[in-house]
Design a protein around this motif. Structure first.
Motif, PDB file in Angstrom:
ATOM      1  N   ARG A  88       0.839  -1.211   0.000  1.00  0.00           N
ATOM      2  CA  ARG A  88       0.000   0.000   0.000  1.00  0.00           C
ATOM      3  C   ARG A  88       0.867   1.252   0.000  1.00  0.00           C
TER       4      ARG A  88
ATOM      5  N   ASN B 230       2.195   1.785  -3.446  1.00  0.00           N
ATOM      6  CA  ASN B 230       1.129   2.275  -4.326  1.00  0.00           C
ATOM      7  C   ASN B 230       0.820   3.738  -4.078  1.00  0.00           C
TER       8      ASN B 230
ATOM      9  N   LEU C 278       4.648  -4.367  -8.306  1.00  0.00           N
ATOM     10  CA  LEU C 278       5.075  -3.128  -7.643  1.00  0.00           C
ATOM     11  C   LEU C 278       6.221  -2.481  -8.403  1.00  0.00           C
TER      12      LEU C 278
ATOM     13  N   LYS D 185       5.011  -0.542 -11.420  1.00  0.00           N
ATOM     14  CA  LYS D 185       4.433   0.757 -11.078  1.00  0.00           C
ATOM     15  C   LYS D 185       5.518   1.788 -10.803  1.00  0.00           C
TER      16      LYS D 185
END
Length: 88
Positions: free
Chosen positions: A33, A36, A79, A82
């Motif tokens: 999280r 992100n 991840l 991203k």
């Protein structure tokens, strides 16, 4: 409640194992999280540092058997994608 002594012991150990696994899974979700959130607000240095920490947490979960090794690799890959997308 079980009547057999070994079953009673397994209920206790299952509860302990579940608590430990829940803690590790929670740490993995928290680390993911944070990465992100860092990618939502592009600040590449923060995101890269958080990705390193998240990868470490995910690897530890996989080594403990909480996550399957392929699931861990998939999480790390997603991840990383991203983070790499905002660093370009």
């Amino acid at each position: 409640m079980p009547n057999i002594k070994s079953s009673e012991r397994s209920v206790i150990t299952d509860a302990l194992r579940k608590a430990q696994n829940t803690s590790v899974k929670s740490a993995v979700r928290t680390a993911a999280r944070k990465v992100n959130e860092a990618t939502a607000n592009p600040s590449t240095t923060d995101a890269q540092d958080l990705l390193k920490k998240a990868s470490s947490v995910i690897d530890k979960a996989a080594s403990k058997g909480v996550l399957h090794k392929n699931a861990a690799a998939r999480k790390k890959s997603r991840l990383a994608r991203k983070v790499n997308a905002i660093s370009k």
